[in-house]
Design a protein around this motif. Structure first.
Motif, PDB file in Angstrom:
ATOM      1  N   PRO A   1      30.292  17.410  54.950  1.00 60.03           N
ATOM      2  CA  PRO A   1      29.196  18.376  55.076  1.00 60.03           C
ATOM      3  C   PRO A   1      29.621  19.736  54.502  1.00 60.03           C
ATOM      4  O   PRO A   1      30.682  20.248  54.859  1.00 60.03           O
ATOM      5  CB  PRO A   1      28.974  18.479  56.595  1.00 60.03           C
ATOM      6  CG  PRO A   1      29.661  17.296  57.190  1.00 60.03           C
ATOM      7  CD  PRO A   1      30.759  16.914  56.255  1.00 60.03           C
ATOM      8  N   GLY A   2      28.816  20.256  53.620  1.00 62.74           N
ATOM      9  CA  GLY A   2      29.158  21.526  52.963  1.00 62.74           C
ATOM     10  C   GLY A   2      29.406  21.343  51.473  1.00 62.74           C
ATOM     11  O   GLY A   2      29.494  22.327  50.737  1.00 62.74           O
ATOM     12  N   MET A   3      29.514  20.096  51.019  1.00 63.38           N
ATOM     13  CA  MET A   3      29.683  19.878  49.574  1.00 63.38           C
ATOM     14  C   MET A   3      28.478  20.439  48.819  1.00 63.38           C
ATOM     15  O   MET A   3      28.612  21.058  47.768  1.00 63.38           O
ATOM     16  CB  MET A   3      29.848  18.389  49.264  1.00 63.38           C
ATOM     17  CG  MET A   3      31.262  17.865  49.507  1.00 63.38           C
ATOM     18  SD  MET A   3      31.419  16.121  49.078  1.00 63.38           S
ATOM     19  CE  MET A   3      33.206  15.997  48.828  1.00 63.38           C
ATOM     20  N   ASN A   4      27.286  20.212  49.364  1.00 68.77           N
ATOM     21  CA  ASN A   4      26.092  20.746  48.691  1.00 68.77           C
ATOM     22  C   ASN A   4      26.103  22.272  48.652  1.00 68.77           C
ATOM     23  O   ASN A   4      25.697  22.873  47.662  1.00 68.77           O
ATOM     24  CB  ASN A   4      24.817  20.270  49.410  1.00 68.77           C
ATOM     25  CG  ASN A   4      24.426  18.871  48.971  1.00 68.77           C
ATOM     26  OD1 ASN A   4      24.659  18.478  47.825  1.00 68.77           O
ATOM     27  ND2 ASN A   4      23.837  18.114  49.883  1.00 68.77           N
ATOM     28  N   ALA A   5      26.577  22.868  49.731  1.00 68.74           N
ATOM     29  CA  ALA A   5      26.649  24.337  49.765  1.00 68.74           C
ATOM     30  C   ALA A   5      27.616  24.837  48.683  1.00 68.74           C
ATOM     31  O   ALA A   5      27.388  25.887  48.075  1.00 68.74           O
ATOM     32  CB  ALA A   5      27.094  24.809  51.144  1.00 68.74           C
ATOM     33  N   ALA A   6      28.686  24.073  48.433  1.00 69.05           N
ATOM     34  CA  ALA A   6      29.646  24.463  47.388  1.00 69.05           C
ATOM     35  C   ALA A   6      29.006  24.316  46.001  1.00 69.05           C
ATOM     36  O   ALA A   6      29.151  25.194  45.139  1.00 69.05           O
ATOM     37  CB  ALA A   6      30.915  23.620  47.494  1.00 69.05           C
ATOM     38  N   ILE A   7      28.280  23.212  45.801  1.00 69.85           N
ATOM     39  CA  ILE A   7      27.595  23.020  44.507  1.00 69.85           C
ATOM     40  C   ILE A   7      26.634  24.192  44.275  1.00 69.85           C
ATOM     41  O   ILE A   7      26.585  24.798  43.202  1.00 69.85           O
ATOM     42  CB  ILE A   7      26.791  21.685  44.503  1.00 69.85           C
ATOM     43  CG1 ILE A   7      27.732  20.484  44.593  1.00 69.85           C
ATOM     44  CG2 ILE A   7      25.903  21.587  43.258  1.00 69.85           C
ATOM     45  CD1 ILE A   7      27.021  19.151  44.852  1.00 69.85           C
ATOM     46  N   ARG A   8      25.879  24.513  45.312  1.00 68.06           N
ATOM     47  CA  ARG A   8      24.877  25.592  45.215  1.00 68.06           C
ATOM     48  C   ARG A   8      25.545  26.917  44.831  1.00 68.06           C
ATOM     49  O   ARG A   8      25.073  27.626  43.931  1.00 68.06           O
ATOM     50  CB  ARG A   8      24.183  25.724  46.570  1.00 68.06           C
ATOM     51  CG  ARG A   8      23.201  26.863  46.670  1.00 68.06           C
ATOM     52  CD  ARG A   8      22.590  26.875  48.067  1.00 68.06           C
ATOM     53  NE  ARG A   8      21.591  27.903  48.222  1.00 68.06           N
ATOM     54  CZ  ARG A   8      21.855  29.139  48.618  1.00 68.06           C
ATOM     55  NH1 ARG A   8      23.090  29.494  48.893  1.00 68.06           N
ATOM     56  NH2 ARG A   8      20.876  30.019  48.746  1.00 68.06           N
TER      57      ARG A   8
END
Ligand code: ATP
Length: 329
Positions: free
Chosen positions: A14-21
C-alpha cells in the motif's frame, strides 16, 4: 532529462500508487515525460507500457495495489533478459528508470547497470520493512495497521472463549511486522527470528507452554501468539500440533496472509511515498545506483549496494519493550 520510466516490482505494498503519483506529478512540474511499464520488469521485457499523465494519477493516492501491476520476472536473472530490458529502455529514449519495490527489485536494478547506462533510482516499497538505509519502507505502516485491527478482533473471541490463538503475520525472514503488531495488540507472546533461536525451538516451546499454563492460573483472558511466517517448522499448524503434543493445549490458528498487503494506504505511507517520489525525480537527474530513504525525519540518498547488502534489524528498543511488559517471560 526528457523521459523517466517507472515500474512497480516484487510484492505490492500500500502506497505504491502514491509513489507513482508523486513521481508523475513532479515530472509534470518539470516538463519531464513519464512512461509506466506494466508487471514489473516483465513490462520492460515485453514492451508493455503507457504514458502517465498528471490527470491519470491525480486521484490514485488512496488506493492500495499498483496501477502499473506488479510481478516477479525470472528472465532478469539471465543476461538475455537483462539485454532485452536495456533495449526497450534505449528504444524509448528513457533517461532514468525509477524502480518501486523491495531488495530483490533493487538487485535487478544493479544487474541492469551492466547493460544500460541510464540513471537507476530505487524507492523502497515492501510491507516487510526489511531494507536498510530507511527507517520504514512504503507499505509497512499500512500492513501493521491492518494486522493490528485484525488481531484486535481475534482478541475478542480469544478472551470470550479463554482460548489460545496462533496468528501468523507476514515479514518473509524479518520480524518487523511481528514485533510492531505484537506490541500494538498486547500479544501474550511474539515468536520471531529475533527472539527465537531456530536451533533450539524445543526450548522456545517449553517456555511457551509454561507461560500459557501460568496465565491460565492467574486470569481468564485469551492468549494470543503472534508468529512470524517462515519461523516454525510446518508453520502455525506445526506449532498448534506441538502445543497439543506437549501439554494437550488446544489452540486456534489464523493466518492473516495477503490481507496485510492490501487496502488503502495509511496517511504515513501516503506521505512517505510522496516525499520519496519527489526526491527520486530530483535524484534521477543527478545520479545513478541510488535508493531514496527517510532516516530520522530526513529524506536521504543511499548507495543501492549498501541498501541491499545490509539487513535492517528490528529495533532493540521494541524487543526490550516486549520483554519488559510481557507477563511471565
Ligand atoms: P518483496 O520482498 O516485497 O516481495 P522484492 O523486490 O524483494 O519485493 P523479489 O521477488 O525478491 O521481490 O524481486 C522482484 C524481482 O526483481 C524478481 O522477480 C526479479 O525480476 C528481480 N530480481 C530479484 N533478484 C534479482 C537478481 N539477483 N538479479 C536480477 N534480477 C533480480
Amino acid at each position: 532529462m526528457k523521459r523517466i520510466a517507472i515500474i512497480t516490482s516484487g510484492g505490492d505494498a500500500p502506497g505504491m500508487n502514491a509513489a507513482i503519483r508523486s513521481i508523475v506529478l513532479s515530472c509534470h512540474d518539470q516538463k519531464i515525460q513519464c512512461i509506466g511499464f506494466y508487471h514489473g520488469y516483465n513490462g520492460l521485457l515485453n514492451d508493455e507500457y503507457r504514458y502517465l499523465s498528471a490527470d491519470l494519477v491525480a486521484p490514485i493516492i488512496q488506493h492500495g495495489g499498483t496501477i502499473l501491476k506488479s510481478a516477479r520476472c525470472q528472465e532478469m536473472h539471465q543476461d538475455e533478459g537483462l539485454k532485452q530490458v536495456a533495449n526497450t529502455l534505449t528504444k524509448h529514449k528513457v533517461d532514468a528508470l525509477i524502480v518501486i519495490g523491495g531488495d530483490g527489485s533493487f538487485r535487478g536494478m544493479m544487474a541492469l547497470q551492466t547493460y544500460w547506462s541510464g540513471n537507476l533510482i530505487g524507492i523502497p516499497a515492501t510491507i516487510d520493512n526489511d531494507l536498510a538505509c530507511t527507517d520504514t519502507t512504503i507499505g509497512f505502516a499500512s500492513a501493521v495497521n491492518t494486522a493490528t485491527q485484525a488481531i484486535d478482533k481475534i482478541r475478542d473471541t480469544a478472551n470470550a472463549f479463554e482460548r489460545v490463538f496462533i496468528v501468523e503475520v507476514m515479514g518473509r525472514h524479518s520480524g518487523h511486522i511481528a514485533f510492531n503488531v505484537g506490541l500494538a495488540t498486547g500479544a501474550e507472546s511474539i515468536l520471531s527470528f529475533e527472539n527465537c533461536n531456530i536451533n533450539s525451538l524445543d526450548q522456545v516451546k517449553t517456555d511457551l507452554v509454561a507461560k500459557i499454563q501460568s496465565q491460565k492460573q492467574t486470569n481468564q483472558n485469551g492468549f494470543v501468539i503472534v508468529l512470524a511466517e517462515n519461523l516454525w517448522p510446518n508453520g502455525p499448524l506445526g506449532l498448534k500440533k506441538d502445543l497439543q503434543d506437549a501439554d494437550k493445549i488446544e489452540s486456534a490458528v489464523c493466518v492473516l496472509g495477503y490481507i496485510q498487503r492490501g487496502g488503502s494506504p495509511s496517511p504515513e505511507d501516503r506521505i512517505l511515498a510522496t516525499e520519496l517520489g519527489i526526491e527520486a525525480v530530483r535524484a534521477a537527474q543527478e545520479s545513478t545506483g541510488v535508493m531514496i530513504g527517510k532516516v530520522a525525519g530526513q529524506v536521504t540518498r543511499h548507495c543501492i549496494i549498501r541498501a541491499t547488502e545490509q539487513n535492517k534489524p528490528v529495533d532493540q528498543a521494541l524487543r526490550s519493550a516486549y520483554h519488559q511488559i510481557s507477563i511471565g517471560s
